[in-house]
Design a protein around this motif. Structure first.
Motif, PDB file in Angstrom:
ATOM      1  N   ARG A 135       4.668   0.384  12.607  1.00 10.61           N
ATOM      2  CA  ARG A 135       4.518   0.414  14.067  1.00 10.61           C
ATOM      3  C   ARG A 135       3.053   0.164  14.446  1.00 10.61           C
ATOM      4  NH1 ARG A 135       8.098   4.893  13.995  1.00 10.61           N
ATOM      5  NH2 ARG A 135       6.376   6.360  14.368  1.00 10.61           N
ATOM      6  N   ALA A 136       2.133   0.752  13.703  1.00 12.22           N
ATOM      7  CA  ALA A 136       0.713   0.544  13.968  1.00 12.22           C
ATOM      8  C   ALA A 136       0.335  -0.926  13.756  1.00 12.22           C
ATOM      9  CB  ALA A 136      -0.131   1.436  13.064  1.00 12.22           C
ATOM     10  N   LEU A 137       0.911  -1.552  12.742  1.00 15.15           N
ATOM     11  CA  LEU A 137       0.655  -2.973  12.502  1.00 15.15           C
ATOM     12  C   LEU A 137       1.093  -3.812  13.699  1.00 15.15           C
ATOM     13  CD1 LEU A 137      -0.061  -5.398  10.697  1.00 15.15           C
ATOM     14  CD2 LEU A 137       2.269  -5.255   9.750  1.00 15.15           C
ATOM     15  N   GLU A 138       2.260  -3.513  14.232  1.00 20.08           N
ATOM     16  CA  GLU A 138       2.745  -4.242  15.411  1.00 20.08           C
ATOM     17  C   GLU A 138       1.790  -4.082  16.585  1.00 20.08           C
ATOM     18  OE1 GLU A 138       6.643  -2.862  16.274  1.00 20.08           O
ATOM     19  OE2 GLU A 138       7.564  -3.718  14.469  1.00 20.08           O
ATOM     20  N   ALA A 194      -5.280   1.221  15.696  1.00 19.06           N
ATOM     21  CA  ALA A 194      -4.037   0.620  15.209  1.00 19.06           C
ATOM     22  C   ALA A 194      -4.243   0.016  13.823  1.00 19.06           C
ATOM     23  CB  ALA A 194      -3.558  -0.440  16.191  1.00 19.06           C
ATOM     24  N   LEU A 195      -5.375  -0.666  13.623  1.00 24.49           N
ATOM     25  CA  LEU A 195      -5.694  -1.211  12.304  1.00 24.49           C
ATOM     26  C   LEU A 195      -5.751  -0.093  11.274  1.00 24.49           C
ATOM     27  CD1 LEU A 195      -6.754  -3.463  10.399  1.00 24.49           C
ATOM     28  CD2 LEU A 195      -9.051  -2.963  11.270  1.00 24.49           C
ATOM     29  N   HIS A 196      -6.422   0.978  11.628  1.00 25.17           N
ATOM     30  CA  HIS A 196      -6.528   2.131  10.738  1.00 25.17           C
ATOM     31  C   HIS A 196      -5.152   2.710  10.416  1.00 25.17           C
ATOM     32  CE1 HIS A 196      -8.108   5.928   9.117  1.00 25.17           C
ATOM     33  NE2 HIS A 196      -7.148   6.501   9.811  1.00 25.17           N
ATOM     34  N   GLY A 197      -4.311   2.860  11.432  1.00 30.44           N
ATOM     35  CA  GLY A 197      -2.987   3.438  11.226  1.00 30.44           C
ATOM     36  C   GLY A 197      -2.118   2.626  10.288  1.00 30.44           C
ATOM     37  N   ALA A 198      -2.355   1.314  10.251  1.00 31.48           N
ATOM     38  CA  ALA A 198      -1.545   0.450   9.397  1.00 31.48           C
ATOM     39  C   ALA A 198      -1.948   0.520   7.935  1.00 31.48           C
ATOM     40  CB  ALA A 198      -1.635  -0.991   9.887  1.00 31.48           C
ATOM     41  N   ILE A 199      -3.257   0.620   7.664  1.00 34.71           N
ATOM     42  CA  ILE A 199      -3.702   0.495   6.270  1.00 34.71           C
ATOM     43  C   ILE A 199      -4.627   1.640   5.825  1.00 34.71           C
ATOM     44  CG2 ILE A 199      -3.368  -1.978   6.005  1.00 34.71           C
ATOM     45  CD1 ILE A 199      -6.200  -2.450   6.864  1.00 34.71           C
ATOM     46  N   TRP A 200      -4.540   2.795   6.472  1.00 36.68           N
ATOM     47  CA  TRP A 200      -5.383   3.930   6.080  1.00 36.68           C
ATOM     48  C   TRP A 200      -5.138   4.270   4.605  1.00 36.68           C
ATOM     49  CZ3 TRP A 200      -3.945   8.606   4.039  1.00 36.68           C
ATOM     50  CH2 TRP A 200      -2.563   8.896   4.065  1.00 36.68           C
ATOM     51  N   ILE A 260       0.839  -1.205   0.000  1.00 40.19           N
ATOM     52  CA  ILE A 260       0.000   0.000   0.000  1.00 40.19           C
ATOM     53  C   ILE A 260       0.872   1.252   0.000  1.00 40.19           C
ATOM     54  CG2 ILE A 260      -1.653   1.356   1.346  1.00 40.19           C
ATOM     55  CD1 ILE A 260      -2.831  -1.311   2.323  1.00 40.19           C
ATOM     56  N   SER A 261       1.860   1.287   0.868  1.00 39.88           N
ATOM     57  CA  SER A 261       2.729   2.454   0.975  1.00 39.88           C
ATOM     58  C   SER A 261       3.514   2.675  -0.317  1.00 39.88           C
ATOM     59  CB  SER A 261       3.688   2.279   2.156  1.00 39.88           C
ATOM     60  OG  SER A 261       4.431   3.454   2.386  1.00 39.88           O
ATOM     61  N   GLU A 262       3.977   1.589  -0.925  1.00 39.00           N
ATOM     62  CA  GLU A 262       4.731   1.702  -2.176  1.00 39.00           C
ATOM     63  C   GLU A 262       3.836   2.185  -3.313  1.00 39.00           C
ATOM     64  OE1 GLU A 262       7.509  -1.025  -5.176  1.00 39.00           O
ATOM     65  OE2 GLU A 262       6.613  -1.915  -3.370  1.00 39.00           O
ATOM     66  N   ASP A 263       2.602   1.682  -3.361  1.00 42.16           N
ATOM     67  CA  ASP A 263       1.686   2.096  -4.418  1.00 42.16           C
ATOM     68  C   ASP A 263       1.380   3.590  -4.324  1.00 42.16           C
ATOM     69  OD1 ASP A 263      -0.019   1.124  -6.679  1.00 42.16           O
ATOM     70  OD2 ASP A 263      -1.630   1.928  -5.430  1.00 42.16           O
ATOM     71  N   LYS A 264       1.442   4.138  -3.125  1.00 41.02           N
ATOM     72  CA  LYS A 264       1.180   5.558  -2.915  1.00 41.02           C
ATOM     73  C   LYS A 264       2.450   6.407  -2.992  1.00 41.02           C
ATOM     74  CE  LYS A 264      -2.821   4.787   0.122  1.00 41.02           C
ATOM     75  NZ  LYS A 264      -3.787   5.598  -0.657  1.00 41.02           N
ATOM     76  N   GLN A 281     -12.757  -0.007   4.118  1.00 42.80           N
ATOM     77  CA  GLN A 281     -12.451   1.383   3.787  1.00 42.80           C
ATOM     78  C   GLN A 281     -11.890   2.045   5.039  1.00 42.80           C
ATOM     79  OE1 GLN A 281     -15.568   4.405   2.710  1.00 42.80           O
ATOM     80  NE2 GLN A 281     -14.648   4.200   0.685  1.00 42.80           N
ATOM     81  N   PHE A 282     -10.737   2.719   4.878  1.00 47.21           N
ATOM     82  CA  PHE A 282      -9.980   3.196   6.040  1.00 47.21           C
ATOM     83  C   PHE A 282      -9.524   4.643   5.839  1.00 47.21           C
ATOM     84  CE2 PHE A 282      -9.457  -1.357   5.471  1.00 47.21           C
ATOM     85  CZ  PHE A 282      -9.784  -1.859   6.720  1.00 47.21           C
ATOM     86  N   GLU A 283     -10.440   5.514   5.430  1.00 44.13           N
ATOM     87  CA  GLU A 283     -10.066   6.902   5.155  1.00 44.13           C
ATOM     88  C   GLU A 283      -9.684   7.639   6.436  1.00 44.13           C
ATOM     89  OE1 GLU A 283     -14.107   7.434   6.661  1.00 44.13           O
ATOM     90  OE2 GLU A 283     -13.248   5.988   5.269  1.00 44.13           O
TER      91      GLU A 283
END
Length: 322
Positions: free
Chosen positions: A57-60, A185-191, A41-45, A222-224
């Motif tokens: 960190r949020a994923l952890e 935390a879920l939101h922070g990982a994949i927003w 996700i981060s790379e695509d953005k 959806q994680f806006e």
């Protein structure tokens, strides 16, 4: 009201909100939440390294936290399985080029927002509009008179690139850190997607700005993220609208909202949601109000299979109110 009128009203509501479009995506992640998914996700953005580090960190923290069991009025969440959710779908639109004309959108997406009445609302009553479809904002526009006064209204992905210092200072650091709860935390990982609003000192935006979030695909999340910064003496009214069609599989909406209300500033945040009966709506919304700052939450959350929503304001300064 007669039974026939009730039936007609329900039919009209379904026609407006519960229509479906064939899924068309430029990129779609795998189901579930893994480090690889977060990196993809981060790379695509094309995000800066610091944002990827915050995601990881949020994923952890998400993986370490138990599912909540004792929140006030908590519904049954036993069906919520993140491994069955597709967390990221980029629609078939060149979102990086920026679209500020409804006619430039693909017909299926344009038709979706036409049915919801968003373009008409923009013409008649709004200072600016953002429209998110799946995981990305596909349309963003604001009246020039506000841009000339230094008001910023853009999507969060653009803000990370164009207003990096402001985002880095405020994004999930003081208001809603990932450690707040498992869903934060879920939101922070994949927003993905959402709105960035910045109102300069002593500026009053006298017409609302609105963002509309539409989930179309089955089994997605959806994680806006919404980040609003109102400087000293500033005023703004932000309206959030959300909807999704009904499917047999569950969908997950897990947004995050952070509002910073400086001295004597005033922010009104209105939510109108009409989720389908298969959608779990699990959000974290919080504001920090400084001296004399005023925060107003107005929420109309309809539908959903279950909603857990606790808008709150930290009254940090003397005379702050909500």
């Amino acid at each position: 009201m007669s039974s026939k009128q009730d039936d007609l009203k329900e039919t009209n509501t379904e026609a407006r909100f519960e229509f479906k479009k064939e899924e068309k995506s430029a990129f779609k992640s795998e189901k579930g939440l893994t480090e690889e998914t977060v990196r993809v996700i981060s790379e695509d953005k094309d995000e800066p390294e610091w944002m990827l580090e915050r995601r990881l960190r949020a994923l952890e923290q998400f993986q370490e936290m138990p599912m909540p069991t004792d929140w006030p009025g908590q519904p049954d969440l036993s069906e919520v399985d993140v491994d069955e959710i597709v967390p990221y779908i980029r629609p078939d639109v060149d979102v990086r080029a920026g679209v500020d004309d409804w006619t430039e959108l693909p017909d299926d997406i344009k038709d979706t927002f036409d049915k919801l009445g968003i373009p008409e609302a923009e013409k008649n009553a709004l200072s600016g509009v953002g429209a998110q479809y799946e995981s990305e904002v596909v349309y963003q526009n604001m009246q020039e008179r506000w841009e000339e006064k230094g008001v910023i209204f853009c999507n969060m992905d653009e803000a990370v690139q164009e207003h990096e210092e402001l985002v880095r200072e405020h994004f999930m650091t003081k208001c809603v850190p990932p450690s707040d709860n498992k869903f934060a935390a879920l939101h922070g990982a994949i927003w993905s997607g959402g709105s960035f609003v910045y109102i300069p000192e002593n500026t009053t935006v006298d017409m609302p700005v609105q963002a509309y979030f539409r989930m179309n695909s089955e089994g997605m999340g959806q994680f806006e993220h919404t980040l609003i910064i109102a400087e000293e003496g500033a005023e703004v009214h932000y309206i959030e609208g959300c909807s999704a069609p009904k499917y047999s599989k569950f969908n997950l909406h897990c947004g995050g909202v952070e509002v910073f209300v400086d001295e004597d500033a005033h922010v009104q945040y209105s939510t109108v949601q009409n989720w389908s009966k298969n959608t779990y709506n699990l959000n974290t919304k919080r504001a920090i109000a400084e001296n004399g700052g005023r925060m107003e939450w107005i929420s109309g959350s309809m539908g959903s299979k279950a909603t857990m929503l606790y808008p709150s304001t930290i009254l940090k300064g003397r005379g702050a109110s909500d």
